[in-house]
Design an enzyme around this catalytic site. Structure first.
Site, PDB file in Angstrom:
ATOM      1  N   ASP A 263       0.859  -1.376   0.298  1.00 36.59           N
ATOM      2  CA  ASP A 263       0.416   0.295   0.049  1.00 36.59           C
ATOM      3  C   ASP A 263       1.427   1.238   0.107  1.00 36.59           C
ATOM      4  O   ASP A 263       1.888   1.333   1.123  1.00 36.59           O
ATOM      5  CB  ASP A 263      -0.872   0.231   1.235  1.00 36.59           C
ATOM      6  CG  ASP A 263      -2.185   1.285   1.585  1.00 36.59           C
ATOM      7  OD1 ASP A 263      -2.727   1.244   0.329  1.00 36.59           O
ATOM      8  OD2 ASP A 263      -1.777   1.956   2.477  1.00 36.59           O
ATOM      9  N   GLU A 300       1.842  -0.653  -4.613  1.00 32.62           N
ATOM     10  CA  GLU A 300       0.656   0.992  -5.309  1.00 32.62           C
ATOM     11  C   GLU A 300       1.768   2.248  -4.581  1.00 32.62           C
ATOM     12  O   GLU A 300       2.582   2.573  -3.904  1.00 32.62           O
ATOM     13  CB  GLU A 300      -0.626   0.676  -3.901  1.00 32.62           C
ATOM     14  CG  GLU A 300      -1.403   2.083  -4.921  1.00 32.62           C
ATOM     15  CD  GLU A 300      -1.838   2.445  -3.295  1.00 32.62           C
ATOM     16  OE1 GLU A 300      -3.164   3.278  -3.897  1.00 32.62           O
ATOM     17  OE2 GLU A 300      -1.594   2.498  -2.876  1.00 32.62           O
TER      18      GLU A 300
END
Lengths: 536, 536
Positions: A263, A300
């Site tokens: 993330d 990401e």
């Protein structure tokens, strides 16, 4: 040259012994307190680099324990494998054994992935790993080759997207046990489906984060949108780096997870000569060799910087792939006409063409929304290093009403979007329910207990939404109903023909050699736009 | 793909016209106010990216002006070429013309450099560029091939090391004029001496910094030791990036400076896909082609990260060279026995051997002082990319009493240090006066006018020195005497024989082919330590 990587947390053996290891470099005394005999704490011994250890006999699965720091603070284990009573309760011992039956499984290559992102709690009525297992047949028939679980680390309360996790080594106590997760991975592998796990290494959740009591896990050197940054490059950072590397290796090794989706790595700041992403990659490559299975690292980030996915020999961090939000933004803006918030940077079909060609849309040109020139051409990368999507948890859930495309587009437009994704050169990802046009929203839901925090959260959401000019009241993420509304309905004939169309597209993609070409120099040619139609 | 680079500041022409360009993207009105006719301000026109321009006739060198922002603030020019009354006064027009006579000059290669760092104010009694010109014969006879000027950008007050500059395009008004600096560069080139300039792109000084009135030059996203970081990656960063790139190009092009030493680039934070150092390098390479002279970029940083000086094709930023403090630390600790502060990480001769072999001492091992594993092996670099020194302004001046080695070591020990430097595979740098054993200290001196700031400064110095356990009172940098004590005495027979020994060593270094080999794979072999003697 870096120090030895050290396993942390409890390591139970078959004979009932258990060695506890915890990192607390600046403490002067650390003890293990077994919940069953709190009056007899076990003093730990401090070893190199501030790791404390003790081996205790007659430790059985389920036994609860705490660490006591400097004879004062009693805290759960930062590397707890199980928090039966949630984030504020004791840690518990987990039996790591499992009878795996996936021995022929080799892992998955990015090029082979048809990804399906899901939230364990909202995917099925039961909201558990067992629930996911019951749907593997549906996914396999659809043609999915990899599921991607939104974060499953222990978070506060009952419901949460998962990005508020505070025990990265513990499975959220309402999703199932460690054995349940292993059963899911084992079953998925038997269906020919890989399992990717979303992990959060850029911050810790705002409630139940006891890490600072143990060591300088955080730094105020860098300012994050959501609070303190993780200390990847200051004093004592080696223990912090080891903590997250061990976490990655635990999922990939013990749980046989096939890859991690990291993330928001743009919120990981590291000025070290060896960037934490490069260090993590090198450790995962060693694991791959040891277990003889492919293990993926997917980042990401919001930087349009190919360094993350470039080979180490070219100065990159060597990660396998990245999410490419700009494909989504270009497609979304083109298909819905939305022009507020970050969509102001997108709109014309040319942007979509640019993403189909270059993966990124912004490769150096001025971005109105960012008020700066942004990005770099991702030379020397393959299309198989970019995960594209029409929807995902963020792009649906971070809308005011969590509305999916199925509620604003007709069936033909949905099919156009699906075809654009599945015929794109990138690796496709579906968001749970997208395949049949789920109409239930996917809203932002939490169940924190801290009142001040809840107020801040709602205020933050209001501010975030302001730029979009969306109409309506910001739903209260704490309401139970918000979570319940976000569960899939499984009305798979919601949009007639859509599920069949997705199946067809996936099968078509797998069969066509042209769609198995991921080389940047020749996979995409002759993109052109005529009369508002994009040809490619 | 980045936007056009735009010249900023006043651009006078021969016919008396002058185009003013200033970047103020968020202002709604900007005017040029000529000091001679303040009642008739000249409205500027806003162009792309927030650059305002106006062309005014009958502008002559020396004319003073201000910018007026939004009809309110009257401020000097961020790209002022001259601040005749100091940092708080008006800006003034400078005639850029100069009769250069160095047309055969080609620049210098790092491998050819024998560097000599000097502070313009303290190098000679006059404290000016003319003073430096008068010493070029001394330097040429010594064998110096490049002088490195400590920062000369306009700073507040009379005396300052230069790192408190706030007008990077203006020459400090007490050092001389732009023509004087050009005369120095021209004369140096005729002596066969290159000129390197120290520039500060990581922060602005604490007094007289009006940049924030014009645009978001700074960010609070990153926390620096000395205040706000420069905004190299947030909204409107393109104008900030252009500002510093234009500054570099001005020195290298208009002033024919041969290279820049970039101060503390570890304090430049940039998450952009195209790092500002890489962008700067690419622009300097274009300039090299245009002017057909070698132009060097030398970074100072404390990261032991070879990325800065690695080729762009290998993912580096492509800079030419870097300072290598760890050679100094290893040598200093070995020769003086000091073990406090950062010297706690050094001491054994093995550390010096390591630096002679690997340039860095820390290439991944644990640093006690930093409390972390630190650095990376600088593979694929040459020794000619590392500037080494026995002393420099920081290593002398950031001691409590600014004491030079000549005051603590005897002549033989000084010669040993000199020989270790001059026979090392790295590019050597001397600090002014080192060649003859100058005994005057080089103290930290300032002449700020802001009282609160002065108090903070003294407190900061006290804190910085605490770890070293040095005895004595922290000198007040504001005292005029502190500056005067720091000037060179020019007692060149201070340490008998030392100057002759330096001359001999430099000549020897230039003549020996073995000392002209900078290849990492074979320049240094068979380093060994026997009976506390280092052989190499």
């Amino acid at each position: 040259m870096y120090t030895t990587y050290i396993s942390i947390g409890p390591a139970p053996t078959k004979n009932g012994q258990c060695t506890f290891t915890v990192w607390a470099p600046e403490c002067n005394a650390v003890q293990v307190v077994l919940a069953a005999s709190p009056q007899l704490p076990w003093p730990m011994e401090k070893g190199e680099m501030g790791y404390w250890t003790v081996t205790i006999g007659q430790v059985t699965p389920g036994m609860q324990y705490w660490y006591k720091l400097d004879n004062e603070l009693q805290r759960p284990d930062p590397a707890s494998r199980w928090q039966p009573e949630g984030v504020h309760g004791p840690s518990a011992i987990v039996d790591p054994s499992f009878d795996w039956t996936d021995n022929d499984w080799q892992g998955i290559e990015p090029a082979e992935m048809i990804l399906y992102e899901l939230h364990t709690g909202a995917f099925t009525q039961s909201g558990t790993f067992q629930g996911i297992i019951s749907k593997l047949d549906h996914l396999q028939i659809l043609g999915i080759t990899a599921i991607e679980l939104m974060p499953i680390a222990q978070f506060p309360g009952h419901h949460n997207w998962g990005y508020d996790g505070v025990f990265p080594f513990a499975i959220h106590n309402e999703y199932g046990t460690a054995a349940d997760l292993k059963q899911l991975v084992n079953a998925a592998h038997q269906w020919g489906i890989a399992v990717i796990l979303d992990v959060v290494y850029n911050h810790a959740g705002p409630e139940g984060n006891y890490l600072p009591n143990f060591a300088p896990y955080f730094t105020d050197k860098y300012k994050l949108f959501w609070g303190g940054a993780v200390n990847f490059d200051g004093a004592w950072c080696d223990g912090v780096r080891n903590y997250f590397i061990q976490n990655a290796l635990m999922w990939l090794d013990e749980f046989r997870i096939d890859g991690l989706r990291l993330d928001a790595v743009h919120a990981i700041f590291d000025s070290s000569a060896l960037h934490i992403m490069e260090e993590l990659t090198s450790q995962v490559r060693l694991l791959e060799q040891r277990v003889q299975r492919r293990k993926l690292l997917i980042a990401e980030f919001d930087l349009n910087n190919p360094r993350y996915i470039s080979p180490v020999a070219q100065g990159g961090y060597g990660m396998d792939a990245q999410w490419v939000d700009e494909f989504h933004h270009a497609l979304h803006a083109a298909i819905t006409g939305e022009q507020t918030g970050y969509y102001e940077d997108f709109g014309p079909l040319e942007d979509l063409a640019r993403s189909l060609q270059n993966s990124y849309v912004y490769t150096g040109q001025f971005s109105k929304h960012r008020k700066r020139c942004f990005g770099k051409m991702p030379v020397n990368t393959g299309y198989n290093q970019f995960i594209a999507f029409v929807q995902n948890h963020d792009q649906v859930g971070n809308r005011l009403l969590g509305d999916r495309l199925s509620t604003v587009l007709d069936a033909e437009a949905l099919k156009t979007a699906a075809a654009t994704l599945m015929l794109s050169p990138h690796v496709p990802l579906l968001f749970m329910g997208e395949e049949y046009g789920e109409k239930n929203p996917f809203l932002y839901f939490t169940s924190h207990t801290d009142k001040v925090l809840i107020e801040q959260l709602c205020e933050g959401r209001r501010r975030e939404f302001a730029v979009f000019n969306w109409e309506g009241k910001v739903p209260n993420p704490q309401e139970e109903a918000i979570f319940n509304q976000s569960k899939l309905s499984w009305q798979i004939d919601e949009v007639p023909g859509l599920l069949r169309f997705y199946k067809y597209l996936i099968a078509f993609r797998k069969e066509q050699p042209a769609l198995q070409n991921f080389r940047r120099d020749d996979a995409v040619r002759n993109i052109r736009i005529q009369k508002n139609i994009l040809h490619f």
